[in-house]
Design a protein around this motif. Structure first.
Motif, PDB file in Angstrom:
ATOM      1  N   GLU A  71       0.837  -1.209   0.000  1.00 54.61           N
ATOM      2  CA  GLU A  71       0.000   0.000   0.000  1.00 54.61           C
ATOM      3  C   GLU A  71       0.867   1.252   0.000  1.00 54.61           C
ATOM      4  N   GLU A  72       1.943   1.253   0.785  1.00 51.72           N
ATOM      5  CA  GLU A  72       2.846   2.407   0.818  1.00 51.72           C
ATOM      6  C   GLU A  72       3.515   2.607  -0.545  1.00 51.72           C
ATOM      7  N   ARG A  73       3.935   1.511  -1.155  1.00 53.36           N
ATOM      8  CA  ARG A  73       4.561   1.615  -2.468  1.00 53.36           C
ATOM      9  C   ARG A  73       3.582   2.166  -3.497  1.00 53.36           C
ATOM     10  N   THR A  74       2.348   1.733  -3.453  1.00 52.71           N
ATOM     11  CA  THR A  74       1.343   2.209  -4.408  1.00 52.71           C
ATOM     12  C   THR A  74       1.138   3.707  -4.283  1.00 52.71           C
ATOM     13  N   ILE A  75       1.035   4.213  -3.052  1.00 44.02           N
ATOM     14  CA  ILE A  75       0.823   5.647  -2.833  1.00 44.02           C
ATOM     15  C   ILE A  75       1.996   6.462  -3.357  1.00 44.02           C
ATOM     16  N   VAL A  76       3.219   6.024  -3.018  1.00 49.80           N
ATOM     17  CA  VAL A  76       4.411   6.766  -3.417  1.00 49.80           C
ATOM     18  C   VAL A  76       4.614   6.716  -4.929  1.00 49.80           C
ATOM     19  N   MET A  77       4.442   5.542  -5.520  1.00 49.88           N
ATOM     20  CA  MET A  77       4.679   5.400  -6.962  1.00 49.88           C
ATOM     21  C   MET A  77       3.692   6.223  -7.769  1.00 49.88           C
ATOM     22  N   ARG A  78       2.463   6.295  -7.327  1.00 47.94           N
ATOM     23  CA  ARG A  78       1.478   7.112  -8.038  1.00 47.94           C
ATOM     24  C   ARG A  78       1.821   8.594  -7.949  1.00 47.94           C
ATOM     25  N   LYS A  79       2.378   9.025  -6.822  1.00 49.98           N
ATOM     26  CA  LYS A  79       2.798  10.426  -6.685  1.00 49.98           C
ATOM     27  C   LYS A  79       4.003  10.724  -7.579  1.00 49.98           C
ATOM     28  N   MET A  80       4.872   9.718  -7.746  1.00 48.38           N
ATOM     29  CA  MET A  80       6.065   9.918  -8.580  1.00 48.38           C
ATOM     30  C   MET A  80       5.721   9.948 -10.066  1.00 48.38           C
ATOM     31  N   ASP A  83       2.564  13.837 -15.053  1.00 48.60           N
ATOM     32  CA  ASP A  83       2.395  14.026 -16.499  1.00 48.60           C
ATOM     33  C   ASP A  83       3.708  14.400 -17.185  1.00 48.60           C
ATOM     34  N   GLU A  84       4.591  15.138 -16.462  1.00 45.59           N
ATOM     35  CA  GLU A  84       5.843  15.605 -17.056  1.00 45.59           C
ATOM     36  C   GLU A  84       6.981  14.597 -16.951  1.00 45.59           C
ATOM     37  N   THR A  85       6.789  13.508 -16.207  1.00 39.58           N
ATOM     38  CA  THR A  85       7.876  12.558 -15.973  1.00 39.58           C
ATOM     39  C   THR A  85       8.192  11.782 -17.247  1.00 39.58           C
ATOM     40  N   PRO A  86       9.433  11.883 -17.759  1.00 35.63           N
ATOM     41  CA  PRO A  86       9.770  11.226 -19.043  1.00 35.63           C
ATOM     42  C   PRO A  86       9.802   9.704 -18.945  1.00 35.63           C
ATOM     43  N   ALA A  87      10.481   9.191 -17.883  1.00 39.53           N
ATOM     44  CA  ALA A  87      10.658   7.744 -17.776  1.00 39.53           C
ATOM     45  C   ALA A  87      11.235   7.400 -16.408  1.00 39.53           C
ATOM     46  N   PHE A  88      11.098   6.120 -16.058  1.00 40.96           N
ATOM     47  CA  PHE A  88      11.774   5.567 -14.887  1.00 40.96           C
ATOM     48  C   PHE A  88      12.862   4.623 -15.401  1.00 40.96           C
ATOM     49  N   LEU A  89      14.029   4.677 -14.748  1.00 38.59           N
ATOM     50  CA  LEU A  89      15.156   3.857 -15.178  1.00 38.59           C
ATOM     51  C   LEU A  89      15.710   3.105 -13.974  1.00 38.59           C
ATOM     52  N   ILE A  90      15.783   1.780 -14.102  1.00 37.12           N
ATOM     53  CA  ILE A  90      16.259   0.931 -13.014  1.00 37.12           C
ATOM     54  C   ILE A  90      17.690   0.484 -13.320  1.00 37.12           C
ATOM     55  N   ILE A 101       5.415  -0.419 -11.907  1.00 40.38           N
ATOM     56  CA  ILE A 101       4.984  -0.801 -13.259  1.00 40.38           C
ATOM     57  C   ILE A 101       3.523  -0.420 -13.471  1.00 40.38           C
ATOM     58  N   LYS A 102       2.689  -0.706 -12.494  1.00 34.03           N
ATOM     59  CA  LYS A 102       1.262  -0.428 -12.609  1.00 34.03           C
ATOM     60  C   LYS A 102       0.991   1.067 -12.664  1.00 34.03           C
ATOM     61  N   ALA A 103       1.626   1.834 -11.772  1.00 36.63           N
ATOM     62  CA  ALA A 103       1.411   3.281 -11.744  1.00 36.63           C
ATOM     63  C   ALA A 103       1.921   3.940 -13.010  1.00 36.63           C
ATOM     64  N   GLU A 106      -0.516   3.465 -15.841  1.00 38.02           N
ATOM     65  CA  GLU A 106      -1.679   4.341 -15.701  1.00 38.02           C
ATOM     66  C   GLU A 106      -1.398   5.728 -16.262  1.00 38.02           C
ATOM     67  N   LYS A 107      -0.141   6.215 -16.128  1.00 40.05           N
ATOM     68  CA  LYS A 107       0.242   7.545 -16.616  1.00 40.05           C
ATOM     69  C   LYS A 107       0.970   7.490 -17.970  1.00 40.05           C
ATOM     70  N   GLU A 108       1.047   6.288 -18.547  1.00 42.58           N
ATOM     71  CA  GLU A 108       1.683   6.096 -19.853  1.00 42.58           C
ATOM     72  C   GLU A 108       3.144   6.533 -19.845  1.00 42.58           C
ATOM     73  N   ILE A 109       3.864   6.077 -18.799  1.00 46.53           N
ATOM     74  CA  ILE A 109       5.290   6.384 -18.640  1.00 46.53           C
ATOM     75  C   ILE A 109       6.093   5.104 -18.806  1.00 46.53           C
ATOM     76  N   PRO A 110       7.104   5.092 -19.663  1.00 49.13           N
ATOM     77  CA  PRO A 110       7.915   3.885 -19.833  1.00 49.13           C
ATOM     78  C   PRO A 110       8.819   3.618 -18.632  1.00 49.13           C
ATOM     79  N   VAL A 111       9.055   2.345 -18.392  1.00 48.28           N
ATOM     80  CA  VAL A 111       9.989   1.914 -17.357  1.00 48.28           C
ATOM     81  C   VAL A 111      11.135   1.182 -18.052  1.00 48.28           C
TER      82      VAL A 111
END
Length: 313
Positions: A71-80, A83-90, A101-103, A106-111
């Motif tokens: 639940e904590e991860r879901t809240i934080v990931m959705r905040k991160m 709309d302006e976020t280009p991508a997440f890189l691991i 991945i799920k969040a 939802e915002k159409e951001i590549p991982v």
């Protein structure tokens, strides 16, 4: 002029980056070269969240998320995921949280993922983005690599810039760009030039047409980019103009915030411009290494004057 970079361009340029999810969203724009490592954000602090940057998660960040509840991860990931976020890189090839991945979907951001270390990955991407996002300046001229010196040949249309460059190529030097040179600031001291993509490896000779330098001279006759060390301006000979004969009148061309040394060479029948420019490049490099022929001449002249003065006493 400032270029734009998409996430797809970054993925294509970096061979070690793969797409985990959101391949259909790779057209998202990357507006800045800075990266963000969202450590504080994972704790819930979003007051200064740089949402327009690529969000880079390394071993520290992924390990921290492992200690959070779903639940904590879901809240934080959705905040991160803004709309302006280009991508997440691991980094380090680690497995991203399912909540990310799920969040992101939802915002159409590549991982994205890479096996490289976080520090090395950040350095490589920053260098790439700084180059691609740098302010650009288009200059009419020819850029040639002469003995490792980047020389831009400028001058009025038809004065012989391309023909001179062609002779320099025949003498073993390398073409970077003909007709139009795209300049950008690599750092506080270096200006880099490259050709527009449509003109790459091509040179135009009046009366002949467009020539493919690679096909005629081989791949060793061209290079894609080169830092600019010298500007040589060709101008028609004017008998009423006084030209520098000793090389003591230093001139420069200011490009962005960098001063590039500039010399003016008069053009008239009988002058071999290729050899003159070749010598100018060699002389500029010698001066940078501390060997200045003008100073040597001035010292010799001073000694001669002193000797004559002593003999006349």
């Amino acid at each position: 002029m400032t270029n734009s970079v998409s996430v797809k361009q970054l993925v294509d340029a970096m061979e070690d980056i793969t797409v985990i999810s959101g391949e259909e969203y790779l057209n998202r724009n990357i507006p800045v070269s800075d990266l963000s490592r969202p450590g504080l954000e994972l704790t819930g602090y979003f007051s200064y969240y740089p949402q327009d940057r690529i969000q880079l998660l390394g071993k520290t960040e992924i390990s921290f998320t492992d200690k959070m509840t779903s639940e904590e991860r879901t809240i934080v990931m959705r905040k991160m995921c803004q709309d302006e976020t280009p991508a997440f890189l691991i980094a380090r090839g680690m497995i991203p949280p399912e909540e990310l991945i799920k969040a992101a979907k939802e915002k159409e951001i590549p991982v994205l993922s890479s096996p490289r270390s976080t520090t090395r990955l950040a350095s490589n991407i920053t260098n790439f983005l700084e180059e691609k996002l740098a302010e650009r300046l288009s200059v009419h001229g020819v850029l040639v690599d002469i003995y490792g010196m980047g020389v831009i040949i400028t001058g009025d249309s038809g004065i012989g810039k391309s023909e001179t460059a062609l002779e320099l190529i025949q003498r073993g030097h390398r073409l970077v760009a003909d007709d139009r040179v795209e300049l950008y600031m690599l750092d506080e001291r270096r200006i880099v030039g490259e050709p527009p993509e449509i003109l790459r490896n091509l040179i135009e000779i009046r009366g002949v047409g467009v020539v493919d330098v690679v096909n005629l001279f081989g791949v060793g006759a061209v290079r894609l980019t080169k830092s600019v060390d010298l500007v040589v301006n060709l101008e028609l000979w004017d008998r009423n103009k006084e030209y520098d004969r000793l090389g003591s009148n230093l001139d420069s061309l200011r490009v962005f915030n960098v001063d590039v040394q500039k010399i003016n060479i008069p053009v008239r029948t009988g002058r071999n411009l290729a050899i003159i420019i070749e010598m100018a490049a060699m002389n500029t490099r010698a001066k940078a290494m501390g060997y200045d022929a003008t100073r040597t001449f001035e010292r010799n002249l001073e000694k001669l004057i002193q000797k004559n003065s002593m003999e006349n006493i």
